[in-house]
Design a protein around this motif. Structure first.
Motif, short mmCIF file in Angstrom:
data_model
loop_
_atom_site.label_atom_id
_atom_site.label_comp_id
_atom_site.label_asym_id
_atom_site.label_seq_id
_atom_site.Cartn_x
_atom_site.Cartn_y
_atom_site.Cartn_z
N LYS B 30 0.84 -1.07 0.00
CA LYS B 30 -0.05 -0.05 0.02
C LYS B 30 0.96 1.30 0.11
CE LYS B 30 -3.83 -2.55 0.53
NZ LYS B 30 -4.79 -2.54 -0.65
N HIS B 31 1.62 1.46 0.95
CA HIS B 31 2.51 2.80 1.08
C HIS B 31 3.37 3.13 -0.03
CE1 HIS B 31 0.90 3.99 5.11
NE2 HIS B 31 0.86 2.64 5.40
N TYR B 35 3.39 5.41 -3.45
CA TYR B 35 4.30 6.57 -3.89
C TYR B 35 4.47 6.34 -5.24
CZ TYR B 35 5.00 7.41 1.29
OH TYR B 35 4.73 7.85 2.60
N ASN B 71 8.56 14.33 -2.90
CA ASN B 71 8.14 13.60 -1.74
C ASN B 71 7.73 12.19 -2.25
OD1 ASN B 71 8.31 15.54 0.34
ND2 ASN B 71 6.09 16.15 -0.15
N GLN B 75 10.29 8.85 -1.50
CA GLN B 75 9.88 7.70 -0.83
C GLN B 75 9.85 6.54 -1.50
OE1 GLN B 75 9.99 8.62 2.16
NE2 GLN B 75 8.04 8.18 2.85
N GLY B 125 8.51 13.09 14.54
CA GLY B 125 7.28 12.95 13.37
C GLY B 125 8.07 12.06 12.46
N SER B 126 7.52 12.18 11.40
CA SER B 126 7.82 11.00 10.24
C SER B 126 9.29 11.25 9.66
CB SER B 126 7.02 11.17 9.18
OG SER B 126 5.53 11.04 9.66
N ASN B 145 10.42 13.21 6.84
CA ASN B 145 9.48 12.88 6.03
C ASN B 145 10.20 12.16 4.85
OD1 ASN B 145 7.43 14.03 7.42
ND2 ASN B 145 7.49 15.98 6.41
N ALA B 146 10.52 12.84 3.61
CA ALA B 146 10.93 12.12 2.51
C ALA B 146 12.42 12.25 2.13
CB ALA B 146 10.18 12.27 1.32
N TRP B 163 8.81 6.25 10.02
CA TRP B 163 7.44 6.75 9.84
C TRP B 163 6.53 5.45 10.87
CZ3 TRP B 163 4.54 9.66 5.75
CH2 TRP B 163 5.42 10.45 5.12
N GLU B 164 5.56 6.11 11.61
CA GLU B 164 4.76 5.27 12.42
C GLU B 164 4.30 4.05 11.62
OE1 GLU B 164 2.42 8.41 14.15
OE2 GLU B 164 3.32 8.06 15.95
N HIS B 165 3.87 4.13 10.53
CA HIS B 165 3.35 3.02 9.72
C HIS B 165 4.41 1.80 9.47
CE1 HIS B 165 4.83 5.26 5.73
NE2 HIS B 165 5.40 4.33 5.94
#
Lengths: 220, 197
Positions: B30-31, B35, B71, B75, B125-126, B145-146, B163-165
């Motif tokens: 999914k993630h 991307y 991004n 990613q 954060g991420s 982030n990315a 990232w939390e995921h």
């Protein structure tokens, strides 16, 4: 004023109680089911939010930030290190978040509804704008409905634990509704589907509290 | 030519019990996949459509009007690099030239591990924590982030996704436990050594 600050600091030092404390959650962990699951609520409140408070108390101790209120910290955010920005934001944002959620259905006040209509057209357009702000926030952050310095309602989003009260925020205002889009807010129930979480959360918005915050914000 | 989603270098259940099949199913299927899809939609019919991933990343880095391109492209790259940074029955202390280089640049493996844990824990954060090569020396960094080493003049050697995921299904809020598990049971030091060259 100066005496008061010194006095507060002295009292804080003498009693050694933490400056920032966590208010009780105004409902049970399972109260927002099925939209927000019980396990998410428990971890979110007892680990994430509590963690920000504990880290904030440690971070301000013995620094020029000690004794300042959250809003005072936010208005001078550039003067303090990131650990204070992150944890002060984390504390305030979650405290606001719990208050604007409720298992009990309520409606926006006529005043809020009228302001929503003039700013966004209607309530559904506001929800759409908030959901877009939340969905587009890349990484961790928040979607906000705030009263801007001209008294108008505005939708924005912030990264991480920033909020519209912070001097560093792109869009400034007094927040009346905040939606957490960190993955920890929705991952256990919604996984990668942030959009589904955003669509569902409107079922548990405490419009009574959002309306109260709107009336308060207008007075400032 | 479009960017494609590389297959995982191992089975989805290969990293269990440390990282579950459920996590890899969402994270890769999914993630990572999203991307790839988002990036292909963004570069379609543009001059970047036929460019390779690294070229895309470098050409849009630092351009606020191309934040979406950056991004998603970064990613895609980060996740592929992260899958390769792990293997079943990995982790522990590396050996050979890589260990010598770590000892030369950090003092000891333990010092490297401590710095890596701190970077990964404190990335607010991420984001990502990295072992990178910069100016011939190994160092630990973190990015939000990315963001990624190649746009900071660094060569990536190893990464962990914070990232939390990446860890919420298996570890909930306990990011430090996930990081310790990564170092003790998952690091693919062969991949890191190959990146060192």
């Amino acid at each position: 004023m100066r005496f008061w600050i010194l006095f507060s600091a002295l009292v804080t030092a003498m009693t050694a109680t933490a400056q920032f404390t966590q208010a009780p959650l105004p409902y049970s962990y399972s109260a927002l089911e099925p939209y927000i699951d019980s396990q998410t609520m428990e971890i979110h409140y007892t680990k994430h939010h509590a963690g920000y408070i504990s880290n904030l108390n440690k971070a301000v101790k013995g620094t020029p930030a000690e004794g300042l209120s959250l809003t005072a910290l936010f208005s001078r955010m550039g003067e303090f290190p990131d650990v204070i920005r992150n944890n002060a934001g984390g504390h305030y944002n979650h405290d606001l978040f719990w208050s604007v959620l409720s298992p009990e259905k309520s409606d926006p006040s006529p005043e809020l509804l009228s302001a929503v209509s003039s700013a966004f057209g209607n309530l559904d357009s506001l929800k759409k704008r908030m959901n877009e702000a939340g969905a587009k926030r890349f990484g961790s952050g928040w979607a906000w409905l705030s009263v801007d310095p001209n008294g108008k309602l505005v939708v924005s989003s912030t990264p991480n634990q920033d909020n519209p009260l912070m001097s560093v925020a792109e869009v400034k205002g007094i927040p009346v509704l905040g939606i957490d889009v960190w993955e920890h807010a929705y991952y256990l129930r919604y996984q990668n589907k942030r959009g589904d979480y955003l669509a569902a959360i409107w079922n548990v918005i405490n419009w009574k509290e959002v309306s109260r915050r709107y009336a308060e914000a207008l007075k400032k | 030519m479009a960017v494609t989603l590389p297959a995982l270098p191992y089975a989805k259940n290969a990293l269990a019990p440390h990282i579950s099949e459920e996590t890899l199913d969402f994270h890769h299927g999914k993630h990572h996949n999203a991307y790839v899809t988002n990036l292909n939609n963004l570069i379609k019919d543009s001059d970047l459509d036929s460019a390779d991933l690294e070229t895309i990343i470098k050409s849009v880095a630092g351009d606020p009007s191309k934040a979406g391109h950056f991004n998603n492209a970064a990613q895609v790259w980060n996740h592929t690099f992260y899958w390769n940074s792990m293997k079943p029955n990995g982790g522990g202390k590396p050996a050979g030239d890589l260990l010598k280089k770590i000892e030369a640049d950090f003092g000891s493996y333990e010092e490297f591990a401590a710095q890596f844990k701190t970077a990964a824990t404190t990335q607010f954060g991420s984001g990502w924590a990295w072992l990178v090569l910069e100016g011939g020396k190994l160092k630990v960094t973190k990015t939000g982030n990315a963001d990624l080493p190649m746009v900071h003049g660094q060569k990536a050697i190893l990464t962990i996704d914070v990232w939390e995921h990446a860890y919420y299904v298996d570890f909930r809020n306990r990011r430090p436990d996930y990081i310790a598990t990564f170092l003790d049971h998952l690091v693919n030091w062969d991949f890191a050594a190959a990146n060192l060259g």
